[in-house]
Design a protein around this motif. Structure first.
Motif: not given
Length: 356
Positions: A72-90
């Motif tokens: 679940v921690l790996a998935l949380a990191s993947v979602y955070g990365l996808a959000e950043l890749f999609d333009g979220a505030d770094p």
């Protein structure tokens, strides 16, 4: 493909993933995106190790618990990365990630209450399983696909288009797998993983190879074995000294993107050029005609010292014709490399050496 993965496949995947993960932490860890990729790889490597330790993940033993929490921690990191890749505030990436990690761990702990994974399936366990595993995976897939489709038309090279295409296929697989697992869980009740499948191994192998591409390029640049690496190493001393003298010209890496050697070289050229333009206000007057590259390097060194000593800048000096203005990037790079080779000689001048 859904059967248990054999050891001859699991072990090489684990060894390769550990090697890539360690290498990325050492050489590719400059941006928030780099850090999230490395976190996801680290947690995934622990998951693979747990599956190697005990291939019967359905026994509710210690390996299955480690597998669940790290998964679940790996998935949380993947979602955070996808959000950043999609333009979220770094700037808020770390704060967001703490929230995602807390949600992931809380969900995993609730699943492990009572008899843990040996507990019979019920409605709340099914919903919780879908919430902590399938929803983040599907959401990460959707955001990654959207970002890939947006960025692919802007790709500047065939390599970038191939990378975006590969990531798009991977994200589409995440969505399909999450939707299938969600439908199965709702219709039949949650079924916890009991083994590491061949499909899982192959997907992890593909993702590991994809994340290894920046590592290979960074290793080549770090060792100086490729052309970009040699140019980076040659230019670095000049860039370091000039940007130290004029720190305001330093550009920050693009938010949410990994910093590859080509991008780093481009930034160094731009920053060095801007620092030189600024230092022209401190250069001594020279009426001897076009100076040699060695004489020009000495003038720059004198300008650095003059600025450090608090000399008053001269707008008239900065307005003098710049014989290197208007060049294309490649010509400018060649000039800066020539200047960088002459730079150590300028630093070794007796008058300057006595002040250092």
């Amino acid at each position: 493909m859904s059967g248990a993965a054999p050891m001859w496949l699991m072990v090489p995947v684990f060894v390769l993933q550990v090697a890539v993960t360690v290498g990325r932490w050492l050489l590719v860890n400059e941006t928030p995106a780099d850090g999230l990729i490395n976190r996801a790889l680290s947690f995934s490597a622990v998951c693979v190790f747990a599956a190697l330790w005990d291939t019967d993940l359905g026994s509710d033993g210690y390996p299955s618990r480690v597998f669940l929490v790290c998964g679940v921690l790996a998935l949380a990191s993947v979602y955070g990365l996808a959000e950043l890749f999609d333009g979220a505030d770094p700037a808020a990436a770390r704060r967001r990630q703490w929230a995602y990690d807390a949600f992931a761990v809380s969900g995993a702990v609730l699943l492990l209450l009572g008899d843990g994974l040996a507990s019979p399936a019920n409605w709340w366990r099914t919903l919780l399983w879908v919430a902590v595993f399938q929803v983040p995976m599907a959401a990460a897939g959707v955001r990654t696909m959207r970002a890939c489709l947006r960025e692919m038309p802007r790709a500047r090279s065939l390599r970038e288009r191939i990378a975006y295409s590969a990531l798009l296929v991977t994200a589409a697989y995440w969505c399909a797998a999450a939707l299938f697992a969600t439908a199965t869980s709702i219709l039949r009740g949650v079924t916890y993983p009991t083994q590491w499948t061949v499909t899982s191994c192959l997907v992890y192998l593909f993702v590991t190879l994809l994340t290894a591409v920046p590592l290979v390029r960074a290793a080549g640049a770090h060792s100086g074995l490729d052309r970009t690496g040699r140019e980076l190493r040659t230019l670095h001393p000049l860039w370091r000294d000039l940007t130290t003298a004029v720190p305001e010209v330093v550009l920050r890496p693009p938010a949410g993107r990994t910093t590859e050697p080509d991008s780093r070289l481009y930034r160094m050229v731009v920053e060095t050029r801007d620092a030189l333009q600024h230092l022209r206000m401190y250069m001594p007057l020279d009426n001897s005609g076009e100076p040699s590259i060695a004489a020009y390097a000495r003038q720059i060194a004198q300008a650095v010292d003059a600025k450090a000593a608090g000399a008053t800048p001269s707008a008239g000096r900065a307005a003098r014709e710049n014989r290197y203005a208007g060049q294309d990037l490649n010509a400018e790079l060649l000039h800066l490399l020539e200047l960088a080779r002459a730079w150590p000689g300028a630093l070794s001048q007796p008058a300057r050496a006595s002040r250092r």
